[in-house]
Design an enzyme around this catalytic site. Structure first.
Site, short mmCIF file in Angstrom:
data_model
loop_
_atom_site.label_atom_id
_atom_site.label_comp_id
_atom_site.label_asym_id
_atom_site.label_seq_id
_atom_site.Cartn_x
_atom_site.Cartn_y
_atom_site.Cartn_z
CE LYS A 18 6.73 -2.18 11.42
NZ LYS A 18 7.46 -1.92 10.18
CE1 TYR A 41 3.56 -3.91 12.20
CE2 TYR A 41 2.24 -2.49 13.62
CZ TYR A 41 2.98 -2.69 12.47
OH TYR A 41 3.14 -1.65 11.57
CG PHE A 77 -1.59 1.20 1.63
CD1 PHE A 77 -2.15 2.06 0.69
CD2 PHE A 77 -1.68 1.53 2.98
CE1 PHE A 77 -2.79 3.23 1.09
CE2 PHE A 77 -2.31 2.70 3.38
CZ PHE A 77 -2.86 3.56 2.44
#
Ligand code: NAD
Length: 331
Positions: free
Chosen positions: A167, A163, A22
């Protein structure tokens, strides 16, 4: 961008990992418009339909200055081959397993792609003399922080999903490479990005699809949880400014600094689609945070970042895209 040295003029090469996704596919298009050569690494991971990603790159790949190299960032031999052949001037590292909820079911894969994969890309940059690096980090590192808006100086030691932890780990690795080798690095914390090509499992895209198809959509929690939704063009403005200004080591929020609750979001989509949502309410999901909201003063100071798309304007474009293209790309 074209750089002139004496008599010669050459185009700088941007390598975008995850460039078929995206955000990466929009970045590739903007980079070409700005005069850069673009190299994309992507493995067309099946997290969502790879055909959607092929569609994402269909425009950029017509440009002779665009090159797609299909492969996995965890494949060290492939990565060193690519960096050896196409030594980039700058790397924008976006390849990742994204999404909070699936990371709870697959923490090891998330760790492997997002942490080991980032280490492999950073090491390739070091070995091949790449001096400028942009890392696609996330607002999720702020966890359930109570102080809003979230500022880059806030403590982010308490991620609430695998997640988010990956990060934060990626940002730490970036700092280490800056410290050891003097690489100029920006870690950009994106706040829920939306717009044409948004990942199909993200709330705005999923809710739009469900309302449009008269399918029941699931709302987790009481609808009061809120997000700082950031329109893709604003994010790309921020990333381009980062590419052009990166120096030192900086963590920078990229958001709109406004929040929209789930209930408000559903109402806005109902109005745009001219249909009523059928909503099933389930309990709040572990790993989800209550709110996100970016303090964007640092982005304004360092990057001249000034988002231009309020959520209503962005949603209008998104829904038009969905009706025109999006609904055909995801079945
Ligand atoms: P995306 O899934 O559309 O794009 C990621 C791309 O990386 C995909 O094309 C995928 O095929 C590729 N990829 C995955 N694993 C790979 C691997 N092992 N090797 C090579 N390529 C691989 O996601 P996106 O929404 O465009 O997100 C891009 C980046 O921005 C990610 O790092 C994500 O964590 C981060 N981010 C996104 C958002 C958001 O709201 N979209 C918010 C915060 C952070």
């Amino acid at each position: 961008m074209t750089v002139r040295t004496g008599e010669e003029a050459f185009m700088e090469n941007i390598l975008i990992t995850g460039g078929a996704g995206f955000i990466g596919s929009h970045l590739a298009e903007r980079s070409l418009e700005k005069g850069y050569e673009v190299t994309v690494i992507d493995n067309f991971d099946p997290f969502y339909d790879p055909n959607v990603k092929r569609q994402n790159i269909s425009k950029a790949s017509m440009d002779p200055r665009y090159q797609l190299l299909e492969g996995d960032i965890r494949d060290e031999e492939f990565i060193h081959f690519v960096f050896g052949r196409h030594t980039p001037d700058i790397v924008v590292h976006l390849a990742a397993r994204a999404g909070v909820r699936p990371s709870i079911d697959h923490p090891v894969i998330y760790n492997d792609v997002n942490v080991r994969g980032t280490a492999i890309i950073l090491e390739a940059c070091h070995k091949h003399g790449v001096k400028r690096f942009i890392f696609g980090s996330s607002s999720s590192v702020y966890g359930n922080a109570e102080k809003v808006p979230f500022s880059e100086d806030d403590n982010v030691d308490y991620p609430v999903s695998p997640y988010a932890a990956t990060k934060k780990a990626g940002e730490l690795l970036c700092y280490t490479y800056h410290h050891l080798y003097g690489m100029a690095i920006h870690c950009l914390r994106f706040f829920t990005v939306f717009g044409p090509r948004q990942r199909p499992e993200m709330a705005i895209h999923k809710f739009t699809r469900m309302i449009d198809r008269d399918e029941e959509l699931t709302q987790y929690g009481n609808g009061k949880s809120s997000r700082d939704y950031t329109y893709i063009e604003d994010i790309i403005d921020g990333v381009m400014a980062s590419i052009e200004n990166v120096s030192g080591y900086e963590i920078i929020n990229l958001g709109e600094s406004k929040t929209t609750s789930i209930t408000e979001l559903i109402k806005k989509l109902e109005a745009l689609l001219g249909k009523k949502a059928r909503v099933r309410v389930l309990p709040h999901q572990p790993g989800d945070v209550h709110t996100t909201c970016a303090d964007i003063r640092k982005a304004a100071r360092i990057l001249g970042y000034a988002p231009k798309f309020p959520v209503d304007a962005g949603l209008k474009v998104f829904v038009e895209w969905y009706k025109d293209t999006g609904q055909r790309t995801f079945r």
